[in-house]
Motif scaffolding. Sequence first.
Motif, short mmCIF file in Angstrom:
data_model
loop_
_atom_site.label_atom_id
_atom_site.label_comp_id
_atom_site.label_asym_id
_atom_site.label_seq_id
_atom_site.Cartn_x
_atom_site.Cartn_y
_atom_site.Cartn_z
N LEU A 1 0.83 -1.20 0.00
CA LEU A 1 0.00 0.00 0.00
C LEU A 1 0.87 1.25 0.00
O LEU A 1 0.55 2.24 -0.69
CB LEU A 1 -0.93 -0.01 1.22
CG LEU A 1 -1.94 -1.18 1.27
CD1 LEU A 1 -2.79 -1.08 2.52
CD2 LEU A 1 -2.83 -1.19 0.02
N ALA A 2 1.97 1.23 0.75
CA ALA A 2 2.88 2.37 0.77
C ALA A 2 3.55 2.55 -0.59
O ALA A 2 3.73 3.68 -1.06
CB ALA A 2 3.93 2.17 1.86
N ALA B 1 -4.27 0.85 -5.34
CA ALA B 1 -3.63 -0.39 -4.91
C ALA B 1 -4.35 -1.64 -5.43
O ALA B 1 -3.72 -2.54 -6.02
CB ALA B 1 -3.53 -0.43 -3.39
N CYS C 1 2.33 1.74 -3.50
CA CYS C 1 1.34 2.31 -4.42
C CYS C 1 1.09 3.79 -4.12
O CYS C 1 0.96 4.61 -5.04
CB CYS C 1 0.03 1.54 -4.34
SG CYS C 1 0.08 -0.09 -5.10
N ALA C 2 1.00 4.13 -2.83
CA ALA C 2 0.75 5.52 -2.45
C ALA C 2 1.88 6.43 -2.96
O ALA C 2 1.64 7.54 -3.44
CB ALA C 2 0.62 5.64 -0.94
N GLU C 3 3.10 5.93 -2.87
CA GLU C 3 4.26 6.71 -3.33
C GLU C 3 4.17 6.98 -4.83
O GLU C 3 4.61 8.03 -5.31
CB GLU C 3 5.54 5.94 -3.02
CG GLU C 3 6.81 6.65 -3.41
CD GLU C 3 8.05 5.84 -3.07
OE1 GLU C 3 9.12 6.14 -3.64
OE2 GLU C 3 7.94 4.91 -2.25
N GLN D 1 1.23 6.97 -6.49
CA GLN D 1 -0.15 7.43 -6.76
C GLN D 1 -0.92 6.44 -7.64
O GLN D 1 -1.55 6.80 -8.62
CB GLN D 1 -0.13 8.82 -7.40
CG GLN D 1 0.48 9.90 -6.51
CD GLN D 1 0.39 11.28 -7.11
OE1 GLN D 1 0.53 11.46 -8.32
NE2 GLN D 1 0.14 12.27 -6.27
#
Length: 306
Positions: free
Chosen positions: A187-188, A197, A190-192, A194
Amino acid sequence: MLTLLLAAWVTVTGTVRHEGDALPGVTVTLTRGTMARTAVTNEHGRYSFSGGEAGSCELRYELDGFRTEEQRVRAGDDVPPVQLEPTLRSVIAGCGVSACSPEPPATPWDLPLCSEQEQNRIAIEAAANGDRSALELLRTRYAQTVSLQERDVIAAVLLDDAPVRDELLARAAVCVRFPDGEAPEYLAWCAERQLPAEDHWWSSYSGLATIAAHRSARALLLEALDTDSPQLVEIAVTGLAYQRHQAAIPAIQRALRRFSEDDADSLAFALIGFGSRAADAVAHEHLDERRRAEYDELRALLREQP
């Protein structure tokens, strides 16, 4: 008299689906005696024959990449919905027809446009029959499409093109690196970047299923065997079996021993694709008596095929 005559003529209507989704483009043949009529399912998976004579008839459902199904119905009665299942080859190659949308895709995660999906199906069939112009058309469509789902359907026909393979391998590597699509590290990651997920993980999984038929994926499939994800291990076993990569059988045996009895049973059946005694021995280790008999029966049928 006219009322009685009209009452004898009825409409036969039904629906074809795959895993709950509408299945467009299915050729449905209605046969009664020497008379035969055909229809094709629309974007909602529906078909219809109007003006037919009342009585029993045979329905046959055909779509490239899926097992053909048949059922006997009585015109005028409700026709049970039909579920088509992909053939082993289409599972590996990822070339079955899936859900589509009446609207053009706006993001990579959207469903493909139904009208374009049907055109792709026709081009894929033509390319399989040696039509080089259809192959060029598919290359153009692959480069232009927004939908990753549509790209994977087309990519299954273009695995001899290095750029297509490289893109699939890069995307497929994500789900092997992060077998748990809900893990905090994924998840991290993917967040990085954008990225959505859940959508991105499943597009990676689809990419792995598509490239699994090609030998360029062997190293990645062997990595997938070391994960704790039954989904990824199933793709790995099926892909390596499709390639007849006999040297992978010991690694598959070690992988199956890590899983529960139920999971190992399901995974072991995929070994049938190897067509070897070594693979059969590993499969038998994880199948109960009933399933072993089913495996052996199917294995015998496959031996008889040319």
